[in-house]
Motif scaffolding. Structure first.
Motif, PDB file in Angstrom:
ATOM      1  N   ALA A  89       0.829  -1.205   0.000  1.00 17.22           N
ATOM      2  CA  ALA A  89       0.000   0.000   0.000  1.00 17.22           C
ATOM      3  C   ALA A  89       0.865   1.258   0.000  1.00 17.22           C
ATOM      4  CB  ALA A  89      -0.925   0.002   1.216  1.00 17.22           C
ATOM      5  N   ARG A  90       2.022   1.192   0.651  1.00 16.10           N
ATOM      6  CA  ARG A  90       2.930   2.352   0.683  1.00 16.10           C
ATOM      7  C   ARG A  90       3.421   2.681  -0.732  1.00 16.10           C
ATOM      8  NH1 ARG A  90       5.820   0.569   4.363  1.00 16.10           N
ATOM      9  NH2 ARG A  90       4.615   1.634   5.948  1.00 16.10           N
ATOM     10  N   MET A  91       3.815   1.636  -1.476  1.00 17.10           N
ATOM     11  CA  MET A  91       4.297   1.872  -2.842  1.00 17.10           C
ATOM     12  C   MET A  91       3.170   2.406  -3.714  1.00 17.10           C
ATOM     13  SD  MET A  91       7.320   1.364  -4.373  1.00 17.10           S
ATOM     14  CE  MET A  91       7.171   3.046  -4.940  1.00 17.10           C
ATOM     15  N   GLN A  92       1.989   1.828  -3.597  1.00 20.55           N
ATOM     16  CA  GLN A  92       0.841   2.307  -4.376  1.00 20.55           C
ATOM     17  C   GLN A  92       0.494   3.746  -4.025  1.00 20.55           C
ATOM     18  OE1 GLN A  92      -2.117  -0.696  -3.520  1.00 20.55           O
ATOM     19  NE2 GLN A  92      -1.684  -1.771  -5.443  1.00 20.55           N
ATOM     20  N   ALA A  93       0.578   4.080  -2.757  1.00 20.67           N
ATOM     21  CA  ALA A  93       0.271   5.453  -2.331  1.00 20.67           C
ATOM     22  C   ALA A  93       1.277   6.439  -2.895  1.00 20.67           C
ATOM     23  CB  ALA A  93       0.243   5.537  -0.806  1.00 20.67           C
ATOM     24  N   LEU A  94       2.553   6.072  -2.892  1.00 19.22           N
ATOM     25  CA  LEU A  94       3.571   6.957  -3.463  1.00 19.22           C
ATOM     26  C   LEU A  94       3.359   7.135  -4.962  1.00 19.22           C
ATOM     27  CD1 LEU A  94       6.756   5.787  -1.527  1.00 19.22           C
ATOM     28  CD2 LEU A  94       5.775   8.105  -1.522  1.00 19.22           C
ATOM     29  N   ILE A  95       3.049   6.044  -5.652  1.00 20.30           N
ATOM     30  CA  ILE A  95       2.796   6.137  -7.092  1.00 20.30           C
ATOM     31  C   ILE A  95       1.575   7.012  -7.351  1.00 20.30           C
ATOM     32  CG2 ILE A  95       2.040   4.822  -9.122  1.00 20.30           C
ATOM     33  CD1 ILE A  95       3.894   2.535  -8.080  1.00 20.30           C
ATOM     34  N   GLY A  96       0.496   6.760  -6.629  1.00 18.22           N
ATOM     35  CA  GLY A  96      -0.712   7.562  -6.816  1.00 18.22           C
ATOM     36  C   GLY A  96      -0.473   9.036  -6.537  1.00 18.22           C
ATOM     37  N   PHE A  97       0.280   9.311  -5.476  1.00 19.21           N
ATOM     38  CA  PHE A  97       0.606  10.693  -5.142  1.00 19.21           C
ATOM     39  C   PHE A  97       1.395  11.355  -6.265  1.00 19.21           C
ATOM     40  CE2 PHE A  97       4.013  13.482  -3.597  1.00 19.21           C
ATOM     41  CZ  PHE A  97       3.249  14.566  -3.174  1.00 19.21           C
ATOM     42  N   HIS A  98       2.410  10.656  -6.771  1.00 20.49           N
ATOM     43  CA  HIS A  98       3.260  11.257  -7.803  1.00 20.49           C
ATOM     44  C   HIS A  98       2.500  11.434  -9.120  1.00 20.49           C
ATOM     45  CE1 HIS A  98       7.361  12.489  -8.954  1.00 20.49           C
ATOM     46  NE2 HIS A  98       6.930  12.183 -10.164  1.00 20.49           N
ATOM     47  N   VAL A  99       1.654  10.474  -9.454  1.00 13.64           N
ATOM     48  CA  VAL A  99       0.831  10.611 -10.660  1.00 13.64           C
ATOM     49  C   VAL A  99      -0.077  11.841 -10.541  1.00 13.64           C
ATOM     50  CG1 VAL A  99      -1.102   9.584 -11.943  1.00 13.64           C
ATOM     51  CG2 VAL A  99       0.906   8.197 -11.368  1.00 13.64           C
ATOM     52  N   ASP A 100      -0.763  11.965  -9.412  1.00 13.49           N
ATOM     53  CA  ASP A 100      -1.633  13.132  -9.215  1.00 13.49           C
ATOM     54  C   ASP A 100      -0.831  14.427  -9.281  1.00 13.49           C
ATOM     55  OD1 ASP A 100      -3.823  11.497  -8.926  1.00 13.49           O
ATOM     56  OD2 ASP A 100      -3.875  11.621  -6.733  1.00 13.49           O
ATOM     57  N   PHE A 101       0.349  14.409  -8.682  1.00  8.40           N
ATOM     58  CA  PHE A 101       1.201  15.596  -8.682  1.00  8.40           C
ATOM     59  C   PHE A 101       1.619  15.959 -10.108  1.00  8.40           C
ATOM     60  CE2 PHE A 101       5.009  18.053  -8.327  1.00  8.40           C
ATOM     61  CZ  PHE A 101       4.738  18.911  -7.267  1.00  8.40           C
ATOM     62  N   ALA A 102       2.069  14.968 -10.866  1.00  3.67           N
ATOM     63  CA  ALA A 102       2.535  15.224 -12.228  1.00  3.67           C
ATOM     64  C   ALA A 102       1.404  15.730 -13.118  1.00  3.67           C
ATOM     65  CB  ALA A 102       3.154  13.960 -12.833  1.00  3.67           C
ATOM     66  N   LEU A 103       0.226  15.138 -12.982  1.00  2.00           N
ATOM     67  CA  LEU A 103      -0.905  15.559 -13.809  1.00  2.00           C
ATOM     68  C   LEU A 103      -1.397  16.953 -13.419  1.00  2.00           C
ATOM     69  CD1 LEU A 103      -2.923  12.219 -14.086  1.00  2.00           C
ATOM     70  CD2 LEU A 103      -1.362  13.229 -15.763  1.00  2.00           C
TER      71      LEU A 103
END
Length: 197
Positions: A89-103
């Protein structure tokens, strides 16, 4: 007197924030060398010299833009990593956060990619320090999931950033706001960072 000072401080902070946002927009559209303080001032409804009340100059303004985005990444990344229930869940949360940030911050990513060389030495060092901390946050999360050397973990993380951060260069603004874009990008990023070799 205190409430007046507070209102004045609040107004100054709001104006500084507006200047940062407009500077990021203009730097992204025209590049650092294609933007003057007068352009930035005009975008927020003040004269170019009035920008000096908030920032020492154009280079300091670029530094403030890129330090803020780097600080936002480490602060937000730390928050979502600490809130996760388990390693996956930590890795998924970091990925989701970075995707949202980049978009949501495509303009600042373009500025970072193109104009980082124009930073003052101290600002460049601070941006790099914050970026290294953000990378280490990801490496720590990934190390709990796959057995790999530190060099490979770093390579996977940086390749994942490349995939996510390329989105502002390869998609239109309208598609970046579409939820399907975030879903596809997050799935691709997770597959890339965790792929078995």
């Amino acid at each position: 007197m205190t409430s007046l000072l507070t209102a004045r401080d609040r107004a100054k902070a709001e104006r500084s924030g507006a200047i940062l946002r407009e500077a990021a927009t203009l730097f992204a559209a025209r590049g650092y060398n294609g933007v003057s303080l007068e352009d930035i001032g005009t975008a927020v409804g003040v004269s170019g010299p009035a920008v000096y009340r908030h920032f020492a100059g154009k280079q300091a303004l670029l530094g403030a833009v890129l330090i803020k985005v780097s600080d936002d990444l480490i602060t937000g990344g730390t928050r979502v990593a600490e809130a996760a229930d388990d390693d996956g869940a930590r890795m998924q949360a970091l990925i989701g956060f970075h995707v949202d940030f980049a978009l949501g911050n495509a303009e600042v990513i373009r500025v970072q990619d193109r104009d980082v060389a124009h930073l003052a030495d101290a600002d460049h060092a601070e941006v790099r320090r914050l970026q290294r901390a953000y990378i280490e946050l990801w490496i720590d999360a990934l190390a709990a999931l796959i057995d790999a050397t530190p060099e490979e973990l770093r390579l996977r993380v940086q390749a994942c950033f490349g995939l996510i951060n390329s989105t502002p260069h390869s998609t239109r603004a309208a598609s970046r706001r579409h939820s399907a874009t975030a879903t596809v990008l997050a799935a691709m990023a997770e597959a890339a960072v965790r792929v078995a070799i």
